[in-house]
Design an enzyme around this catalytic site. Structure first.
Site, PDB file in Angstrom:
ATOM      1  CD  GLU A   1       3.486   0.623  -1.643  1.00 20.72           C
ATOM      2  OE1 GLU A   1       2.895  -0.191  -2.387  1.00 20.72           O
ATOM      3  OE2 GLU A   1       4.270   1.490  -2.081  1.00 20.72           O
TER       4      GLU A   1
ATOM      5  CB  SER B   1       3.181  -0.119  -5.769  1.00 19.86           C
ATOM      6  OG  SER B   1       4.065  -0.516  -4.742  1.00 19.86           O
TER       7      SER B   1
ATOM      8  CG  ASP C   1      10.145  -5.016   1.449  1.00 15.39           C
ATOM      9  OD1 ASP C   1       9.136  -4.976   0.723  1.00 15.39           O
ATOM     10  OD2 ASP C   1      10.847  -6.042   1.580  1.00 15.39           O
TER      11      ASP C   1
ATOM     12  CG  HIS D   1      -0.200 -10.514   1.480  1.00  9.89           C
ATOM     13  ND1 HIS D   1      -0.840  -9.301   1.472  1.00  9.89           N
ATOM     14  CD2 HIS D   1       0.644 -10.509   0.410  1.00  9.89           C
ATOM     15  CE1 HIS D   1      -0.408  -8.588   0.442  1.00  9.89           C
ATOM     16  NE2 HIS D   1       0.503  -9.288  -0.212  1.00  9.89           N
TER      17      HIS D   1
ATOM     18  CD  GLU E   1      -2.825  -3.479  -2.235  1.00 12.05           C
ATOM     19  OE1 GLU E   1      -1.973  -3.913  -3.036  1.00 12.05           O
ATOM     20  OE2 GLU E   1      -3.392  -2.373  -2.385  1.00 12.05           O
ATOM     21  CG  ASP E   2      -2.791  -8.610  -2.356  1.00  8.05           C
ATOM     22  OD1 ASP E   2      -3.615  -8.197  -3.191  1.00  8.05           O
ATOM     23  OD2 ASP E   2      -1.569  -8.539  -2.516  1.00  8.05           O
TER      24      ASP E   2
END
Length: 286
Positions: A79, A87, A106, A161, A186-187
């Site tokens: 992820e 999440s 991250d 994103h 996603e997004d």
């Protein structure tokens, strides 16, 4: 987690709309089985935050449910973009003992704390890991690829994103997707939809480690059959590797075949045939 500036769903959008480019029929949904993602979300009122668009949950079920229920297969998940950690906790809880390992990526060093989820009951102990770095940094992806050589059944990009980052991440992380796995972005909104154009429709962008035929976009390659039009064709490399490309509202899902497609062929069954109508020659002008 969702970008806060992302606009709300348009009222004209039909939530069940799915646009699919397929080289074969997709695996059917197994009725009666559920991973329980939305149920977990609804229960998660305290602790690490989780921010999800409601219409995503059926798509999670459709794409990830092979790892849940009585016929579940083990899952290794990457992820990208874990922020407040909720999440990651959802994936670990819902996949349960089927989760081999979950790796989060991250840029914020504080997210390293979410490795604590690996100590919670309900799954394999110590199976949650966090890697700090940018999703678009080849050195970070090389490190993850070396550290987890068995790869991932799910790669989910919920990171910056940013269009450039999304395209670079696809090209860098596709190699880590295991046969049968799904790459999930996603997004996707009007602010970053160019990433989808670059990934699916662009034949000449600067990244070259993803699925690709030189000079072809993925879209073109899916329909570009070498040799005669019928009736036994050797697939090109994209047709051989991709099972399908799905466009959901705000989501892109690309599944890698579990077994490479070796041949495209059309069989004929039956004994009675109406011949094809020959095209009439064009009349010469007087």
């Amino acid at each position: 987690q969702p970008a806060l500036e992302t606009p709300p769903c348009q009222t004209t959008m039909i939530a069940v709309l799915v646009v699919v480019f397929c080289a074969a029929v997709a695996e059917p949904v197994r009725v009666g089985e559920s991973c329980g993602f939305e149920e977990f979300f609804d229960r998660n009122k305290q602790g690490p935050g989780i921010h999800k668009w409601r219409h995503y949950f059926p798509y999670y079920e459709q794409e990830f449910m092979r790892h849940c229920g009585a016929t579940a297969t083990p899952v290794k998940m990457l992820e990208i973009g874990i922020q407040s950690g909720g999440s990651m906790r959802m994936w670990r809880n819902c996949f349960g003992n089927m989760l081999d390992y979950l790796v989060g990526v991250d840029v914020n060093g504080m997210t390293k704390a979410w490795e604590q989820f690996g100590d919670e009951p309900g799954s394999v102990p110590g199976n949650v890991h966090v890697e700090i770095g940018s999703q678009a940094d080849p050195a970070v992806m090389d490190r993850i690829n070396a550290k987890y050589p068995k790869g991932f059944d799910i790669v989910l990009d919920d990171g910056s994103h940013n269009t450039r980052h999304m395209v670079a991440t696809f090209q860098l992380a596709w190699r880590m997707l295991r046969p049968g796995g799904v790459y999930f972005i996603e997004d996707i909104t009007k602010e970053n939809v160019q990433a989808v154009r670059d990934i699916i429709f662009n034949a000449t962008h600067p990244y070259d480690q993803g699925v690709r035929i030189k000079g072809h976009s993925i879209f073109d390659a899916i329909y570009d059959n070498p040799g005669p039009a019928c009736c036994r064709i050797r697939p090109n490399s994209v047709q051989s590797e991709l099972e399908y490309v799905k466009m959901y509202p705000m989501i892109l899902a690309i599944r890698k075949r579990a077994v490479p497609l070796r041949s495209l062929y059309a069989d004929k069954h039956g004994t009675k045939w109406i011949p094809y109508v020959e095209k009439a020659p064009a009349k010469k002008p007087h």
